[in-house]
Design an enzyme around this catalytic site. Sequence first.
Site, short mmCIF file in Angstrom:
data_model
loop_
_atom_site.label_atom_id
_atom_site.label_comp_id
_atom_site.label_asym_id
_atom_site.label_seq_id
_atom_site.Cartn_x
_atom_site.Cartn_y
_atom_site.Cartn_z
N GLU A 44 0.54 -1.36 0.31
CA GLU A 44 0.08 -0.22 0.20
C GLU A 44 1.17 1.38 0.39
O GLU A 44 1.67 0.96 0.42
CB GLU A 44 -1.33 0.00 1.59
CG GLU A 44 -2.33 1.40 0.83
CD GLU A 44 -2.65 0.89 2.28
OE1 GLU A 44 -3.19 2.02 2.17
OE2 GLU A 44 -2.41 0.54 3.48
N GLU A 69 4.63 4.45 4.05
CA GLU A 69 4.08 6.47 4.51
C GLU A 69 5.14 7.38 4.75
O GLU A 69 6.14 6.77 5.71
CB GLU A 69 3.06 6.22 5.98
CG GLU A 69 2.65 7.29 6.39
CD GLU A 69 1.66 8.42 5.71
OE1 GLU A 69 2.21 9.59 5.39
OE2 GLU A 69 0.83 7.50 4.90
N ASP A 118 -2.72 11.77 -2.80
CA ASP A 118 -3.33 13.02 -2.69
C ASP A 118 -3.33 13.65 -4.44
O ASP A 118 -3.28 13.19 -5.59
CB ASP A 118 -2.18 14.04 -2.31
CG ASP A 118 -1.86 15.38 -2.47
OD1 ASP A 118 -2.49 15.90 -3.15
OD2 ASP A 118 -1.47 16.09 -1.12
#
Length: 212
Positions: A44, A69, A118
Amino acid sequence: MRQRKVKNEEEKLAEHQLFLIVEPYKQKGKWQELFGNENDIYAEFGCGKGQFILTLAEQNPDRNYIAFEGSGTIVLRALQKAEQRGLKNIFFTKEYVRDVSEYFEEGELAGIYLNFSDPWPKDRHAKRRLTHGRYLEGYKQVLKMGGCIEFKTDNEQLYAFACLEFENCGMQLLEATEDLHGSALPAKAVTTEYEDKFRTEGKKIKYCRVKA
């Protein structure tokens, strides 16, 4: 809402080194050695606080997961949850993915998740979107035969852009909906933090799954 930076962030991240990969590019081609098995690997890109990927890891112990992340403050929350749950099939890394080939060999991944990326709404920033063709071509290289990309967003413009980019890159559309939670698709069963928030605000979640 901007997350307040955690005091002594690096020290706190180091406390969770069993789940944190500090130099993920060194694992390129060696991820299965790290997991210690031959199970399929899923990634992910932009995992947030980890609700989605941690749930998948709990539900699928026969699969391996890697979560990227870029914010240390945010990934710290995910690391804390992973440790609390004692999971053995997931690793996190504090990285923004700009070139997926830096981290994975050809065919090393079985699937990729892009959740609420985003939208970069200005046209001049289109190449920064994780569903832009320049990213998609990279995903195609690191995905194994039959590997899929799953994409979720609340943003109508990003969804339209992504669907067009998937088509232009020759990817096969397997599932698509502009109202995931009004559909019967199984992807609605596992949600992200943003997904839960947007649903409470009455926003419809767009979703598609494509084969590279």
